[in-house]
Design a protein around this motif. Sequence first.
Motif, PDB file in Angstrom:
ATOM      1  N   LEU A  79       0.836  -1.198   0.000  1.00 34.14           N
ATOM      2  CA  LEU A  79       0.000   0.000   0.000  1.00 34.14           C
ATOM      3  C   LEU A  79       0.875   1.255   0.000  1.00 34.14           C
ATOM      4  N   GLY A  80       1.933   1.239   0.788  1.00 30.74           N
ATOM      5  CA  GLY A  80       2.854   2.378   0.822  1.00 30.74           C
ATOM      6  C   GLY A  80       3.490   2.633  -0.529  1.00 30.74           C
ATOM      7  N   ILE A  81       3.873   1.557  -1.199  1.00 31.69           N
ATOM      8  CA  ILE A  81       4.480   1.683  -2.530  1.00 31.69           C
ATOM      9  C   ILE A  81       3.446   2.141  -3.546  1.00 31.69           C
ATOM     10  N   LYS A  82       2.227   1.604  -3.459  1.00 25.68           N
ATOM     11  CA  LYS A  82       1.168   2.006  -4.398  1.00 25.68           C
ATOM     12  C   LYS A  82       0.833   3.489  -4.281  1.00 25.68           C
ATOM     13  N   LYS A  83       0.944   4.031  -3.073  1.00 25.41           N
ATOM     14  CA  LYS A  83       0.666   5.451  -2.875  1.00 25.41           C
ATOM     15  C   LYS A  83       1.727   6.332  -3.537  1.00 25.41           C
ATOM     16  N   ILE A  84       2.917   5.786  -3.705  1.00 24.52           N
ATOM     17  CA  ILE A  84       4.016   6.538  -4.305  1.00 24.52           C
ATOM     18  C   ILE A  84       3.942   6.522  -5.831  1.00 24.52           C
ATOM     19  N   VAL A  85       3.364   5.478  -6.403  1.00 27.73           N
ATOM     20  CA  VAL A  85       3.350   5.297  -7.859  1.00 27.73           C
ATOM     21  C   VAL A  85       2.808   6.520  -8.616  1.00 27.73           C
ATOM     22  N   PRO A  86       1.669   7.104  -8.238  1.00 30.30           N
ATOM     23  CA  PRO A  86       1.189   8.269  -8.995  1.00 30.30           C
ATOM     24  C   PRO A  86       2.156   9.454  -8.946  1.00 30.30           C
ATOM     25  N   ILE A  87       2.829   9.619  -7.829  1.00 33.13           N
ATOM     26  CA  ILE A  87       3.793  10.714  -7.702  1.00 33.13           C
ATOM     27  C   ILE A  87       4.998  10.436  -8.596  1.00 33.13           C
ATOM     28  N   GLU A  88       5.450   9.180  -8.627  1.00 33.60           N
ATOM     29  CA  GLU A  88       6.555   8.808  -9.506  1.00 33.60           C
ATOM     30  C   GLU A  88       6.187   9.027 -10.971  1.00 33.60           C
ATOM     31  N   ILE A  89       4.995   8.633 -11.347  1.00 32.20           N
ATOM     32  CA  ILE A  89       4.553   8.813 -12.732  1.00 32.20           C
ATOM     33  C   ILE A  89       4.499  10.300 -13.077  1.00 32.20           C
ATOM     34  N   ALA A  90       3.988  11.115 -12.166  1.00 29.52           N
ATOM     35  CA  ALA A  90       3.938  12.558 -12.401  1.00 29.52           C
ATOM     36  C   ALA A  90       5.344  13.136 -12.561  1.00 29.52           C
ATOM     37  N   ALA A  91       6.280  12.694 -11.728  1.00 33.88           N
ATOM     38  CA  ALA A  91       7.670  13.170 -11.828  1.00 33.88           C
ATOM     39  C   ALA A  91       8.289  12.737 -13.157  1.00 33.88           C
ATOM     40  N   GLN A  92       7.999  11.511 -13.582  1.00 32.09           N
ATOM     41  CA  GLN A  92       8.527  11.032 -14.859  1.00 32.09           C
ATOM     42  C   GLN A  92       7.936  11.820 -16.030  1.00 32.09           C
ATOM     43  N   LEU A  93       6.654  12.116 -15.954  1.00 30.35           N
ATOM     44  CA  LEU A  93       6.027  12.930 -17.008  1.00 30.35           C
ATOM     45  C   LEU A  93       6.633  14.331 -17.047  1.00 30.35           C
ATOM     46  N   LEU A  94       6.899  14.891 -15.881  1.00 32.55           N
ATOM     47  CA  LEU A  94       7.554  16.202 -15.844  1.00 32.55           C
ATOM     48  C   LEU A  94       8.924  16.138 -16.515  1.00 32.55           C
ATOM     49  N   MET A  95       9.663  15.047 -16.276  1.00 32.98           N
ATOM     50  CA  MET A  95      10.970  14.890 -16.918  1.00 32.98           C
ATOM     51  C   MET A  95      10.841  14.885 -18.436  1.00 32.98           C
ATOM     52  N   VAL A  96       9.853  14.182 -18.929  1.00 30.82           N
ATOM     53  CA  VAL A  96       9.640  14.119 -20.377  1.00 30.82           C
ATOM     54  C   VAL A  96       9.287  15.504 -20.919  1.00 30.82           C
ATOM     55  N   VAL A  97       8.399  16.205 -20.240  1.00 32.94           N
ATOM     56  CA  VAL A  97       8.001  17.556 -20.684  1.00 32.94           C
ATOM     57  C   VAL A  97       9.209  18.488 -20.667  1.00 32.94           C
ATOM     58  N   ILE A  98      10.017  18.424 -19.623  1.00 39.47           N
ATOM     59  CA  ILE A  98      11.216  19.274 -19.532  1.00 39.47           C
ATOM     60  C   ILE A  98      12.167  18.956 -20.677  1.00 39.47           C
ATOM     61  N   LEU A  99      12.366  17.670 -20.949  1.00 36.90           N
ATOM     62  CA  LEU A  99      13.247  17.266 -22.044  1.00 36.90           C
ATOM     63  C   LEU A  99      12.730  17.795 -23.381  1.00 36.90           C
ATOM     64  N   VAL A 100      11.432  17.675 -23.607  1.00 36.65           N
ATOM     65  CA  VAL A 100      10.834  18.187 -24.846  1.00 36.65           C
ATOM     66  C   VAL A 100      11.027  19.707 -24.932  1.00 36.65           C
ATOM     67  N   LEU A 101      10.805  20.411 -23.824  1.00 42.88           N
ATOM     68  CA  LEU A 101      11.007  21.861 -23.834  1.00 42.88           C
ATOM     69  C   LEU A 101      12.453  22.227 -24.177  1.00 42.88           C
ATOM     70  N   MET A 102      13.405  21.474 -23.638  1.00 43.15           N
ATOM     71  CA  MET A 102      14.818  21.760 -23.889  1.00 43.15           C
ATOM     72  C   MET A 102      15.206  21.495 -25.344  1.00 43.15           C
ATOM     73  N   VAL A 103      14.627  20.474 -25.939  1.00 42.05           N
ATOM     74  CA  VAL A 103      14.982  20.120 -27.314  1.00 42.05           C
ATOM     75  C   VAL A 103      14.226  20.956 -28.334  1.00 42.05           C
ATOM     76  N   VAL A 104      12.915  21.110 -28.148  1.00 45.24           N
ATOM     77  CA  VAL A 104      12.066  21.775 -29.146  1.00 45.24           C
ATOM     78  C   VAL A 104      12.054  23.293 -28.984  1.00 45.24           C
ATOM     79  N   LYS A 105      12.138  23.774 -27.746  1.00 39.92           N
ATOM     80  CA  LYS A 105      12.073  25.219 -27.433  1.00 39.92           C
ATOM     81  C   LYS A 105      10.853  25.855 -28.144  1.00 39.92           C
ATOM     82  N   PRO A 106       9.652  25.407 -27.773  1.00 39.64           N
ATOM     83  CA  PRO A 106       8.450  25.786 -28.524  1.00 39.64           C
ATOM     84  C   PRO A 106       8.010  27.245 -28.397  1.00 39.64           C
ATOM     85  N   PHE A 107       8.369  27.931 -27.333  1.00 40.00           N
ATOM     86  CA  PHE A 107       7.928  29.314 -27.183  1.00 40.00           C
ATOM     87  C   PHE A 107       8.940  30.113 -26.412  1.00 40.00           C
TER      88      PHE A 107
END
Length: 150
Positions: free
Chosen positions: A122-150
Amino acid sequence: MFGLLLVVHIFASIAVIGPAFVMPIIRRSARTVGQLNFALGVTAKLTIILKIGGTVLILTGIGLMIITKLGLSQLWLNTAILLSLAMVVMIDGWIEPRMKKIFKLTAESQDHSKEIPAEFRLGIKKIVPIEIAAQLLMVVILVLMVVKPF
């Protein structure tokens, strides 16, 4: 100097992104208390790479901002910095303290061969959504650094 800083910056981002995506997989693969204890020990060691890589990433990023004279004039850069700060808060403020608590509980457990108790799962399951959110943020940051959209 710009080229060297850029290469170090890219390697530092790999050092941060790699372990951040692998650590949850390592932890979720554990089936017994002993395996979970081992997995948490391995991920605790990988956290050191994350912290060193993150520090190098920040320092080289600041160096690149100074060399290119971009400062904080670009919206994509400001957005990436804010998302990075949010990610650090998620990892250091939410995920890491909870993982340390679970690690302490598994280390204190007497029978390492038995299945992982429900409270640990249960403790680990509670962490999973936060980990997924952090991983998604990493992807968005990487895309921003490469594409520089605005």
